[in-house]
Design a protein around this motif. Structure first.
Motif, short mmCIF file in Angstrom:
data_model
loop_
_atom_site.label_atom_id
_atom_site.label_comp_id
_atom_site.label_asym_id
_atom_site.label_seq_id
_atom_site.Cartn_x
_atom_site.Cartn_y
_atom_site.Cartn_z
N ILE A 113 0.83 -1.21 0.00
CA ILE A 113 0.00 0.00 0.00
C ILE A 113 0.87 1.26 0.00
O ILE A 113 0.68 2.17 -0.82
CB ILE A 113 -0.94 -0.01 1.21
CG1 ILE A 113 -1.87 -1.22 1.15
CG2 ILE A 113 -1.75 1.28 1.27
CD1 ILE A 113 -2.71 -1.41 2.41
N GLY A 114 1.83 1.31 0.92
CA GLY A 114 2.57 2.56 1.11
C GLY A 114 3.54 2.89 0.00
O GLY A 114 3.87 4.07 -0.19
N LEU A 115 4.02 1.89 -0.76
CA LEU A 115 4.99 2.15 -1.82
C LEU A 115 4.36 2.15 -3.20
O LEU A 115 5.08 2.15 -4.20
CB LEU A 115 6.11 1.10 -1.76
CG LEU A 115 6.84 0.97 -0.43
CD1 LEU A 115 7.96 -0.04 -0.54
CD2 LEU A 115 7.37 2.32 0.05
N PHE A 116 3.05 2.13 -3.27
CA PHE A 116 2.35 2.12 -4.56
C PHE A 116 2.59 3.47 -5.27
O PHE A 116 2.63 4.51 -4.61
CB PHE A 116 0.86 1.89 -4.32
CG PHE A 116 0.07 1.69 -5.57
CD1 PHE A 116 -0.02 0.44 -6.15
CD2 PHE A 116 -0.57 2.75 -6.19
CE1 PHE A 116 -0.74 0.25 -7.31
CE2 PHE A 116 -1.28 2.57 -7.34
CZ PHE A 116 -1.37 1.32 -7.90
N PRO A 117 2.74 3.51 -6.61
CA PRO A 117 2.60 2.41 -7.56
C PRO A 117 3.91 1.75 -7.96
O PRO A 117 3.89 0.77 -8.70
CB PRO A 117 1.98 3.11 -8.78
CG PRO A 117 2.57 4.47 -8.75
CD PRO A 117 2.74 4.82 -7.29
N THR A 118 5.05 2.28 -7.51
CA THR A 118 6.33 1.71 -7.93
C THR A 118 6.72 0.49 -7.13
O THR A 118 7.42 -0.39 -7.62
CB THR A 118 7.44 2.76 -7.81
OG1 THR A 118 7.57 3.16 -6.42
CG2 THR A 118 7.11 4.00 -8.64
N GLY A 119 6.28 0.42 -5.86
CA GLY A 119 6.67 -0.68 -4.99
C GLY A 119 8.07 -0.55 -4.44
O GLY A 119 8.57 -1.48 -3.80
N VAL A 120 8.71 0.59 -4.66
CA VAL A 120 10.09 0.81 -4.24
C VAL A 120 10.13 2.03 -3.32
O VAL A 120 9.51 3.05 -3.63
CB VAL A 120 11.00 1.04 -5.46
CG1 VAL A 120 12.44 1.30 -5.01
CG2 VAL A 120 10.92 -0.14 -6.40
N PRO A 121 10.84 1.95 -2.19
CA PRO A 121 10.95 3.14 -1.32
C PRO A 121 11.63 4.28 -2.06
O PRO A 121 12.61 4.09 -2.77
CB PRO A 121 11.81 2.64 -0.15
CG PRO A 121 11.68 1.15 -0.17
CD PRO A 121 11.50 0.77 -1.60
N GLN A 122 11.08 5.49 -1.86
CA GLN A 122 11.62 6.66 -2.52
C GLN A 122 12.19 7.69 -1.54
O GLN A 122 12.67 8.74 -1.97
CB GLN A 122 10.53 7.32 -3.38
CG GLN A 122 10.04 6.45 -4.51
CD GLN A 122 8.91 7.09 -5.29
OE1 GLN A 122 8.32 8.07 -4.84
NE2 GLN A 122 8.61 6.54 -6.46
N SER A 123 12.13 7.39 -0.26
CA SER A 123 12.63 8.33 0.73
C SER A 123 13.18 7.55 1.93
O SER A 123 12.89 6.36 2.12
CB SER A 123 11.53 9.29 1.19
OG SER A 123 10.51 8.59 1.88
#
Length: 672
Positions: A113-123
Motif C-alpha cells: 500500500i505505502g509504496l504504490f505504484p512503484t513498490g520501491v521506497p523513494q525516501s
C-alpha cells in the motif's frame, strides 16, 4: 529479486497445499475453505503478476504477502491439528516462526500500500518505516515467547496449553500483557501503509496521483472492512457471526483487488476518462462506501451485543446507522471529487458561463474571463481563446506554443468569428461529453461575441453618424457663410447704390438694377442647388429613378443609367428612397472628385424583394482597406440602418464598383 520470487512461490505453494490437506484430513472444512478465501487469492495474484510482468514490485509484495500468510496459517494449523507436531519439543519454534511469518505478511501489506505504484521506497522515511516494522514483526513474538512460559490464548488461540517455551525468562514476565497486546494488534499496523501512501500522494505527479487516489480509497475502505471483520470475529458468536466474518473477509479482499486492478490498468483508471464507463466507476465507489458503512454498522452491533441486551444492541446499531447517514453522503461526495477531480457538471458550467456572458462589459474583458471559466469548469490544464487578432489564455503563459487537445470554433450565423483551443484535462484526456459541452459553450460565446461586436459597431456607428451630422451642419454653415451670405451682402450693397442713384436722379440707375436682378437669379440658382444637395425635390415629387437621372444630369461626365422601365414612377418608403439616392449621389460625387472617371454606369434593379443599385466607374480606383474617413463609413451606416448590405470592389488602376442591396417590405412596394 527473481530468486526471492521463486523461493516465495515454492514455499507459499507448499504451505497452501499442506494447509488444505490438513484441513481436509482432520475434518476441519472451514480451515480448508479459508485457504481459498484467505492467502490463496493474494498468492495467486502475486504469482501471476510476477510471471507476466517481471520486475513489478507491486506483484512481488502481493506474492510475499500471500506466501507468508500461508506459511503462518499452515504452521499454526500444524500445531493445533497435528498431535505429532503439538507434542514435539520444537512446537514452540513452529509457533514462533508462524507468528513471525504472519507479522511479516502485515509488513508486506504496508509495502504494497505505502509504496504504490512503484513498490520501491523513494525516501529515507519509507525505508525506516519498513525496516522498523520488519524488526518489530520478528522481535515482538520472540519477546512474548521469552516473557511467557506457556503461549497466551490471545497470541495462539488454539495452541496446546502444554507447549512450553524454552526462551522463558521470569524477569520479563511483567512485560507479557503489553507484548501480547502488541502482537494481537500487529495486523492494525498495516494502516501505516495508508499514511505512507498519502504522503507519497502529496509529492507525486498528476499521472501517479490518479492511481494513488484509487489505492487510497480502495484499500482504506478494505482496511475498515477488515477492522469490522476482526470485531465480529472477536466478539461475535453463533452462525450469524461466522457468516458475517466470511462475507466481510471476502468483501475486503474484493476491495483490495478492485483498487489494485483499476489503479494498475494501462490507462490509469480502467477507462474512467471514457464517458461510457463513468457511471460504472461511480457505482463502484458508491458500493465501496456502502460496504464500509454496512460493515461498520455490523461491527458496532456485534460489539454492543457483548455488553448489552440483544434488543438494546439492535436499537443502538439502528440509531448509529441513521446517525452515520450524513457521513456516508459526505464520503460519497468526497470520493467523487477526489477520484474524478474537482469539476462542475455540464448544467453548472453552462449556468455559470451564461451569468459571465451577461455581466461581461466588453470583448476585451470577455475573452480572459471566458478562457478562465472554461478552464475551471472542465478542469483543463489550459485554455486559449482566439478572436480575430485578439488572444486570451488561462493556465498558459501568453506566447507559449502548445498543441490543443480540442478546438471548438466560434460560429455565428454561418460565420466563423474565432475558436476556443483547449488543453487536456488535469485528470486525463477530454471526454465526448466534454466535447459536446464545449460545443454548447462555443455557441453561447459566439452569440455573445457577435452581440458585443454588434453593440460596439452600433456605438461606433452612432458616433460616426453624430460626427457626420456635426460635420454636415458645419459644412452647411460654412457654405451659407461663404456663399449665399456673401452674395446677400453684395446684393445689399448694390441695392443701396441703386437707391442712392435714384434719389439723385442719376440716369445710370438701370445698370445696378439690372446687375442686381442677374445676381438675384444666380443666388436663387445657388440656393436651389444647395437645397437639392440636401434633399432633391424631384425625389419627393417624382421618385427614385427620376431623382438619380436628375443628379446624373448635373455632373460633368458621361453617366449611363440602366434600369427596368417598370421601375419608373414606382415609389418606395421614404427612408429607402432617401438612402438609395444618397448612396448613388455619394458614389457619383466620389467618381467626379476622387476617381477622375470619364464614364459611370448606374444600374437599378429589384430582384427577390430587394432594391439593388450598382455604380461602376472607370476611374483610378483605390484600396478599400487603406481608406479611412466618413465617406465610406457614412455609406455603411446608412445602409445598415435599413438592414441592407454594401459591397465595394476596387483596386488601384482598375476603377470602382459599389453594390448595395436594401430589403423591401414587399416586392414592388409602391407608396406613390
Amino acid at each position: 529479486m527473481r530468486a526471492v520470487c521463486v523461493f516465495l512461490a515454492i514455499v507459499g505453494g507448499c504451505a497452501l497445499v499442506a494447509e488444505a490437506w490438513m484441513g481436509l484430513a482432520t475434518g476441519h472444512l472451514d480451515e480448508a475453505g479459508f485457504v481459498l478465501a484467505g492467502p490463496a487469492p493474494l498468492y495467486a495474484a502475486g504469482l501471476i503478476g510476477v510471471v507476466r510482468g517481471p520486475g513489478r514490485r507491486v506483484a512481488f509484495w502481493l506474492l510475499a504477502g500471500g506466501a507468508l500468510f500461508a506459511v503462518g496459517d499452515c504452521l499454526a494449523g500444524a500445531v493445533t491439528d497435528l498431535p505429532a507436531v503439538a507434542d514435539s519439543s520444537v512446537a514452540w519454534l513452529v509457533l514462533l516462526i508462524a507468528e513471525c511469518a504472519s507479522n511479516l505478511s502485515v509488513v508486506t501489506g504496508i509495502g504494497l500500500i505505502g509504496l504504490f505504484p512503484t513498490g520501491v521506497p523513494q525516501s529515507r522515511g519509507e525505508r525506516a518505516v519498513l525496516r522498523a516494522t520488519a524488526v518489530a514483526a520478528v522481535l515482538i513474538p520472540a519477546a512474548l515467547m521469552a516473557s511467557s512460559q506457556t503461549p497466551p490464548a490471545s497470541l495462539y488461540q488454539a495452541a496446546e496449553p502444554g507447549t512450553v517455551s524454552p526462551l522463558f525468562t521470569s524477569a520479563l514476565s511483567p512485560a507479557k500483557p503489553a507484548l501480547a497486546a502488541l502482537q494481537f494488534t500487529f495486523s492494525a499496523w498495516v494502516f501505516l501503509g495508508l499514511v505512507l501512501l498519502y504522503l507519497r500522494y502529496r509529492r507525486s505527479a498528476a499521472a501517479d496521483r490518479r492511481r494513488i487516489r484509487w489505492m487510497l480509497v480502495g484499500t482504506g475502505s478494505a482496511l475498515l472492512v477488515f477492522v469490522a471483520n476482526a470485531v465480529v470475529a472477536t466478539f461475535g458468536s453463533g452462525a450469524a457471526a461466522t457468516v458475517a466474518v466470511w462475507v466481510l473477509w471476502v468483501l475486503g479482499l474484493l476491495l483490495v483487488f478492485a483498487s489494485l486492478a483499476v489503479a494498475l490498468s494501462d490507462d490509469g483508471i480502467v477507462g474512467i476518462d471514457r464517458a461510457a464507463r463513468r457511471s460504472a466507476i461511480y457505482r463502484m465507489l458508491w458500493l465501496m462506501i456502502a460496504v464500509v458503512y454496512v460493515a461498520a454498522a455490523a461491527a458496532l452491533g456485534t460489539l454492543a451485543s457483548r455488553y448489552l441486551a440483544v434488543g438494546v444492541a439492535m436499537l443502538l446499531a439502528a440509531g448509529a446507522a441513521l446517525a452515520f447517514q450524513p457521513v456516508q453522503r459526505r464520503l460519497e461526495r468526497l470520493a467523487d471529487r477526489w477520484v474524478f477531480g474537482k469539476r462542475l457538471d455540464g448544467y453548472a458550467v453552462i449556468t455559470r458561463f451564461g451569468a459571465l456572458l451577461e455581466t461581461s462589459p466588453g470583448a476585451a474583458d470577455l475573452l480572459p474571463q471566458l478562457a478562465d471559466a472554461i478552464r475551471q469548469g472542465l478542469a483543463l490544464e489550459w485554455v486559449r481563446v482566439r478572436l480575430g487578432a485578439e488572444t486570451a489564455t488561462a493556465g498558459l503563459v501568453p506566447g507559449t506554443t502548445a498543441v490543443p487537445a480540442y478546438v471548438a470554433p466560434l460560429v455565428h450565423a454561418g460565420s466563423t468569428l474565432g475558436r476556443i483551443e483547449c488543453g487536456p484535462r488535469r485528470d486525463g484526456p477530454l471526454l465526448d461529453e466534454d466535447h459536446r459541452l464545449l460545443a454548447q459553450l462555443a455557441g453561447q460565446a459566439a452569440t455573445a461575441v457577435s452581440n458585443l461586436r454588434l453593440t460596439a459597431e452600433l456605438t461606433a456607428s452612432r458616433a460616426r453618424i453624430a460626427h457626420a451630422q456635426d460635420a454636415e451642419r458645419q459644412r452647411i454653415q460654412r457654405d451659407l457663410h461663404d456663399g449665399a451670405q456673401q452674395d446677400v451682402v453684395a446684393l445689399t450693397a448694390k441695392l443701396a447704390l441703386a437707391r442712392e442713384r435714384l434719389r439723385r436722379g442719376d440716369p445710370r440707375t438701370d445698370e445696378p438694377l439690372a446687375e442686381l436682378q442677374r445676381d438675384l437669379g444666380d443666388l436663387l440658382a445657388t440656393l436651389r442647388e444647395f437645397a437639392h444637395a440636401i434633399h432633391p425635390p424631384v425625389l419627393s415629387d417624382q421618385g427614385l429613378l427620376e431623382a438619380i437621372e436628375a443628379q446624373a444630369a448635373r455632373l460633368p461626365l458621361e453617366v449611363v443609367i440602366e434600369a427596368d422601365p417598370a421601375l419608373r414612377g414606382v415609389r418606395y418608403p421614404a427612408h429607402i428612397e432617401t438612402t438609395t439616392w444618397y448612396v448613388v449621389a455619394e458614389a457619383l460625387t466620389n467618381a467626379v472628385k476622387h476617381a477622375r472617371a470619364e464614364r459611370v454606369l448606374v444600374a437599378l434593379t429589384q430582384p427577390d424583394g430587394h432594391l439593388a443599385v450598382e455604380v461602376r466607374d472607370d476611374g483610378c480606383g483605390f484600396d478599400p482597406g487603406s481608406v479611412r474617413g466618413l465617406g465610406l463609413a457614412g455609406l455603411t451606416d446608412r445602409i445598415s440602418i435599413v438592414r441592407g448590405a454594401l459591397r465595394i470592389d476596387s483596386e488601384p488602376g482598375r476603377g470602382t464598383t459599389l453594390h448595395a442591396e436594401i430589403p423591401l417590405s414587399g416586392p414592388g412596394a409602391d407608396h406613390g
